[in-house]
Scaffold this motif. Structure first.
Motif, PDB file in Angstrom:
ATOM      1  N   LEU A 193      11.231   4.268 -10.203  1.00  0.00           N
ATOM      2  CA  LEU A 193       9.796   4.687 -10.094  1.00  0.00           C
ATOM      3  C   LEU A 193       9.142   3.937 -11.186  1.00  0.00           C
ATOM      4  O   LEU A 193       9.728   4.046 -12.441  1.00  0.00           O
ATOM      5  CB  LEU A 193       9.708   6.260 -10.079  1.00  0.00           C
ATOM      6  N   ILE A 194       8.073   3.125 -10.905  1.00  0.00           N
ATOM      7  CA  ILE A 194       7.393   2.545 -11.704  1.00  0.00           C
ATOM      8  C   ILE A 194       5.884   3.116 -11.363  1.00  0.00           C
ATOM      9  O   ILE A 194       5.338   2.839 -10.328  1.00  0.00           O
ATOM     10  CB  ILE A 194       7.286   1.121 -11.800  1.00  0.00           C
ATOM     11  N   VAL A 195       5.006   3.812 -12.334  1.00  0.00           N
ATOM     12  CA  VAL A 195       3.958   4.661 -11.739  1.00  0.00           C
ATOM     13  C   VAL A 195       2.943   4.407 -13.194  1.00  0.00           C
ATOM     14  O   VAL A 195       3.362   4.378 -14.437  1.00  0.00           O
ATOM     15  CB  VAL A 195       4.103   5.772 -11.357  1.00  0.00           C
ATOM     16  N   GLY A 196       1.778   4.135 -12.693  1.00  0.00           N
ATOM     17  CA  GLY A 196       0.604   4.091 -13.864  1.00  0.00           C
ATOM     18  C   GLY A 196      -0.386   3.232 -13.475  1.00  0.00           C
ATOM     19  O   GLY A 196      -0.956   3.254 -12.409  1.00  0.00           O
ATOM     20  N   SER A 197      -1.077   2.623 -14.390  1.00  0.00           N
ATOM     21  CA  SER A 197      -2.269   1.784 -14.247  1.00  0.00           C
ATOM     22  C   SER A 197      -1.832   0.772 -13.518  1.00  0.00           C
ATOM     23  O   SER A 197      -0.853   0.076 -13.678  1.00  0.00           O
ATOM     24  CB  SER A 197      -2.892   1.363 -15.671  1.00  0.00           C
ATOM     25  N   LYS A 198      -3.165   0.237 -12.497  1.00  0.00           N
ATOM     26  CA  LYS A 198      -2.849  -0.627 -11.509  1.00  0.00           C
ATOM     27  C   LYS A 198      -2.430  -1.972 -12.200  1.00  0.00           C
ATOM     28  O   LYS A 198      -1.297  -2.732 -12.004  1.00  0.00           O
ATOM     29  CB  LYS A 198      -4.316  -1.247 -11.007  1.00  0.00           C
ATOM     30  N   ARG A 199      -2.841  -2.450 -13.399  1.00  0.00           N
ATOM     31  CA  ARG A 199      -2.719  -4.002 -14.004  1.00  0.00           C
ATOM     32  C   ARG A 199      -1.027  -3.759 -14.401  1.00  0.00           C
ATOM     33  O   ARG A 199      -0.288  -4.912 -14.134  1.00  0.00           O
ATOM     34  CB  ARG A 199      -3.338  -3.998 -15.264  1.00  0.00           C
ATOM     35  N   GLU A 200      -0.674  -2.630 -15.227  1.00  0.00           N
ATOM     36  CA  GLU A 200       0.841  -2.677 -15.367  1.00  0.00           C
ATOM     37  C   GLU A 200       1.855  -2.882 -14.460  1.00  0.00           C
ATOM     38  O   GLU A 200       2.786  -3.354 -14.310  1.00  0.00           O
ATOM     39  CB  GLU A 200       1.121  -1.426 -16.430  1.00  0.00           C
ATOM     40  N   VAL A 201       1.605  -1.856 -13.461  1.00  0.00           N
ATOM     41  CA  VAL A 201       2.568  -1.804 -12.180  1.00  0.00           C
ATOM     42  C   VAL A 201       2.232  -3.165 -11.256  1.00  0.00           C
ATOM     43  O   VAL A 201       3.394  -3.455 -11.081  1.00  0.00           O
ATOM     44  CB  VAL A 201       2.006  -0.393 -11.146  1.00  0.00           C
ATOM     45  N   GLU A 202       1.372  -3.593 -11.258  1.00  0.00           N
ATOM     46  CA  GLU A 202       1.091  -4.782 -10.395  1.00  0.00           C
ATOM     47  C   GLU A 202       1.856  -5.977 -11.133  1.00  0.00           C
ATOM     48  O   GLU A 202       2.651  -6.785 -10.439  1.00  0.00           O
ATOM     49  CB  GLU A 202      -0.079  -5.357 -10.194  1.00  0.00           C
ATOM     50  N   ALA A 203       1.807  -5.867 -12.594  1.00  0.00           N
ATOM     51  CA  ALA A 203       2.460  -7.070 -13.261  1.00  0.00           C
ATOM     52  C   ALA A 203       4.209  -6.840 -13.067  1.00  0.00           C
ATOM     53  O   ALA A 203       4.746  -7.757 -12.855  1.00  0.00           O
ATOM     54  CB  ALA A 203       1.944  -7.014 -14.593  1.00  0.00           C
ATOM     55  N   LEU A 204       4.436  -5.603 -13.264  1.00  0.00           N
ATOM     56  CA  LEU A 204       5.771  -5.407 -13.016  1.00  0.00           C
ATOM     57  C   LEU A 204       6.413  -5.873 -11.641  1.00  0.00           C
ATOM     58  O   LEU A 204       7.454  -6.462 -11.337  1.00  0.00           O
ATOM     59  CB  LEU A 204       6.100  -3.613 -13.176  1.00  0.00           C
ATOM     60  N   GLN A 205       5.438  -5.347 -10.671  1.00  0.00           N
ATOM     61  CA  GLN A 205       5.908  -5.603  -8.960  1.00  0.00           C
ATOM     62  C   GLN A 205       6.143  -7.218  -9.157  1.00  0.00           C
ATOM     63  O   GLN A 205       7.319  -7.727  -8.400  1.00  0.00           O
ATOM     64  CB  GLN A 205       5.057  -5.005  -8.093  1.00  0.00           C
ATOM     65  N   PRO A 232       5.016  12.471  -4.469  1.00  0.00           N
ATOM     66  CA  PRO A 232       3.957  13.558  -4.962  1.00  0.00           C
ATOM     67  C   PRO A 232       3.155  12.529  -6.083  1.00  0.00           C
ATOM     68  O   PRO A 232       1.744  12.593  -5.970  1.00  0.00           O
ATOM     69  CB  PRO A 232       4.184  14.791  -5.305  1.00  0.00           C
ATOM     70  N   LEU A 233       3.965  12.227  -7.070  1.00  0.00           N
ATOM     71  CA  LEU A 233       3.294  11.341  -8.252  1.00  0.00           C
ATOM     72  C   LEU A 233       2.718  10.197  -7.808  1.00  0.00           C
ATOM     73  O   LEU A 233       1.425   9.831  -8.286  1.00  0.00           O
ATOM     74  CB  LEU A 233       4.286  11.138  -9.208  1.00  0.00           C
ATOM     75  N   ALA A 234       3.232   9.572  -6.817  1.00  0.00           N
ATOM     76  CA  ALA A 234       2.410   8.228  -6.217  1.00  0.00           C
ATOM     77  C   ALA A 234       1.240   8.560  -5.566  1.00  0.00           C
ATOM     78  O   ALA A 234       0.392   7.789  -5.680  1.00  0.00           O
ATOM     79  CB  ALA A 234       3.591   7.580  -5.352  1.00  0.00           C
ATOM     80  N   MET A 235       1.293   9.617  -4.772  1.00  0.00           N
ATOM     81  CA  MET A 235      -0.011   9.828  -4.116  1.00  0.00           C
ATOM     82  C   MET A 235      -1.011  10.111  -5.164  1.00  0.00           C
ATOM     83  O   MET A 235      -2.276   9.829  -5.056  1.00  0.00           O
ATOM     84  CB  MET A 235       0.327  11.195  -3.167  1.00  0.00           C
ATOM     85  N   LEU A 236      -0.739  11.014  -6.224  1.00  0.00           N
ATOM     86  CA  LEU A 236      -1.787  11.473  -7.223  1.00  0.00           C
ATOM     87  C   LEU A 236      -2.104  10.073  -7.911  1.00  0.00           C
ATOM     88  O   LEU A 236      -3.285  10.074  -8.136  1.00  0.00           O
ATOM     89  CB  LEU A 236      -1.047  12.287  -8.272  1.00  0.00           C
ATOM     90  N   ALA A 237      -1.190   9.160  -8.122  1.00  0.00           N
ATOM     91  CA  ALA A 237      -1.700   7.821  -9.098  1.00  0.00           C
ATOM     92  C   ALA A 237      -2.480   7.061  -7.855  1.00  0.00           C
ATOM     93  O   ALA A 237      -3.476   6.946  -8.530  1.00  0.00           O
ATOM     94  CB  ALA A 237      -0.274   7.101  -9.349  1.00  0.00           C
ATOM     95  N   ALA A 293       1.990   2.976  -7.678  1.00  0.00           N
ATOM     96  CA  ALA A 293       3.480   3.266  -8.016  1.00  0.00           C
ATOM     97  C   ALA A 293       4.299   2.539  -7.064  1.00  0.00           C
ATOM     98  O   ALA A 293       4.062   2.354  -5.853  1.00  0.00           O
ATOM     99  CB  ALA A 293       3.528   4.902  -7.473  1.00  0.00           C
ATOM    100  N   VAL A 294       5.459   2.077  -7.498  1.00  0.00           N
ATOM    101  CA  VAL A 294       6.313   1.054  -7.022  1.00  0.00           C
ATOM    102  C   VAL A 294       7.865   1.563  -7.210  1.00  0.00           C
ATOM    103  O   VAL A 294       7.963   2.180  -8.271  1.00  0.00           O
ATOM    104  CB  VAL A 294       6.153  -0.255  -6.897  1.00  0.00           C
ATOM    105  N   ARG A 310       5.809  -0.511  -2.460  1.00  0.00           N
ATOM    106  CA  ARG A 310       4.997   0.430  -2.715  1.00  0.00           C
ATOM    107  C   ARG A 310       5.937   1.948  -2.366  1.00  0.00           C
ATOM    108  O   ARG A 310       6.533   1.963  -1.225  1.00  0.00           O
ATOM    109  CB  ARG A 310       3.944   0.521  -1.786  1.00  0.00           C
ATOM    110  N   ILE A 311       5.749   2.665  -3.315  1.00  0.00           N
ATOM    111  CA  ILE A 311       6.540   4.092  -3.082  1.00  0.00           C
ATOM    112  C   ILE A 311       5.995   4.973  -1.799  1.00  0.00           C
ATOM    113  O   ILE A 311       7.102   5.049  -1.215  1.00  0.00           O
ATOM    114  CB  ILE A 311       6.356   4.800  -4.344  1.00  0.00           C
TER     115      ILE A 311
END
Ligand code: FDP
Length: 319
Positions: free
Chosen positions: A300-312, A267-272, A279-280, A285-286
């Motif tokens: 779970l790593i969820v949040g702004s695109k830049r930070e999540v994409e950098a983590l992935q 649910p949090l990934a859908m909202l994000a 969210a990954v 991708r979750i």
């Protein structure tokens, strides 16, 4: 003056059955919010004295919130079954022709219940597929019909999506959820990282290096500040509003992650994603993970695109 829009009116624009589901969640949330608000006066705090299917000590309010969710959703004609963090198996209702399954964590953030810090209810709505309950529960997050959470804080706020953006509703004094934000958007990048840093020594190295990168300011020249409440709903709510990243990586104690895929991460990934975030689980991708069990855990790593994409990217490069 702006017109007041109640939750049920907002959802009515979608489907009448979904409106009923949200009506059930809202009724339960109202009752849970009241119980939490007055908990110190009503012997509602403390341990219940039993252990749930996750092996965790149940709090009295966990049990109360679970009973209330099941009571209200069982009265909704379009709900066929509920799946809860607190129950080993689905609770099936005798609602003939019902279309939806509601999957939830009735009260997230157990360690904060007794100390008057924000807790929440998280829920996901899946459509029943050809009457096969188990297969319908174990659908990928991309198939969710709706998702949301209620955060019980200084205000009680429901944040929800039916797949066309994210809206927030604040519980008013008359007991109605009134729309307080009709198009929530997560900032592209934010000022905070949110994680239990006490676990860092047992994270995979890529996560430790990622955190060091945030602290050095190596991601677009920004240095980060830290915020961690320890209630997923509250940490996510702040991340949605302010941007940044929430991380619960794998640890030695929880090698597959601690949080639950079906009623926390999905649910949090859908909202994000609906709010322009991401969210990954590290590499993937979750919302595309194929669930195998009701109480399955995930990183779970969820949040702004830049930070999540950098983590992935960091996790994929480390493989
Ligand atoms: P809690 O164990 O208190 O129920 O869902 C579980 C959860 O809380 C989340 O709300 C929270 O994000 C996380 O676990 C906190 O875990 P840690 O105490 O390990 O940081």
């Amino acid at each position: 003056m702006t017109t007041k829009v109640a939750l049920e009116q907002h959802v009515a624009a979608g489907s009448p059955e979904l409106r009923e589901v949200f009506g059930g969640v809202a009724a339960a949330a109202r009752e849970i919010a009241k119980q939490i608000r007055l908990a110190g006066l009503s012997d509602a705090l403390g341990a219940y004295g039993a252990v749930n299917v996750q092996g965790e000590q149940q709090q009295k309010l966990d049990v109360f919130a679970n009973d209330v969710m099941i009571k209200w959703l069982g009265q909704v004609a379009s709900v066929a079954a509920c799946v809860s963090e607190e129950d080993e198996a689905p609770v099936v209702f005798a609602n003939a022709g019902a279309k939806y399954i509601v999957i939830f964590d009735p009260l997230d953030g157990s360690s904060n219940i007794d100390v008057n810090v924000n807790v929440g209810t998280i829920f996901s709505v899946q459509e029943l597929q050809g009457g096969d309950l188990n297969a319908s529960i174990l659908q990928q997050g991309t198939k969710q019909a709706a998702a949301g959470y209620v955060v019980y804080g200084p205000s009680t706020v429901m944040v929800m999506t039916t797949g066309t953006g994210v809206a927030a509703f604040t519980l008013d004094d008359s007991g109605e959820f009134i729309r307080s934000n009709d198009a929530m958007q997560m900032p592209e990048q934010g000022p905070y990282y949110s994680t239990n840093e006490a676990n860092a020594a047992s994270w995979p190295a890529a996560y430790r290096e990622y955190l060091a990168m945030l602290l050095r300011g190596d991601l677009n020249g920004k240095t980060y500040s830290s915020r961690y409440i320890g209630s997923l709903v509250a940490d996510f709510h702040r991340t949605l509003l302010k941007g940044g990243v929430f991380l619960y990586p794998p640890t030695d104690k929880a090698p597959k992650g601690k949080l639950r895929l079906l009623y926390e991460a999905n649910p949090l990934a859908m909202l994000a994603e609906q709010a322009n975030g991401a969210a990954v689980n590290g590499p993937e991708r979750i919302l595309e993970l194929q669930p195998e069990q009701i109480h399955q855990r995930t990183a779970l790593i969820v949040g702004s695109k830049r930070e999540v994409e950098a983590l992935q990217k960091a996790v994929l490069e480390a493989r």
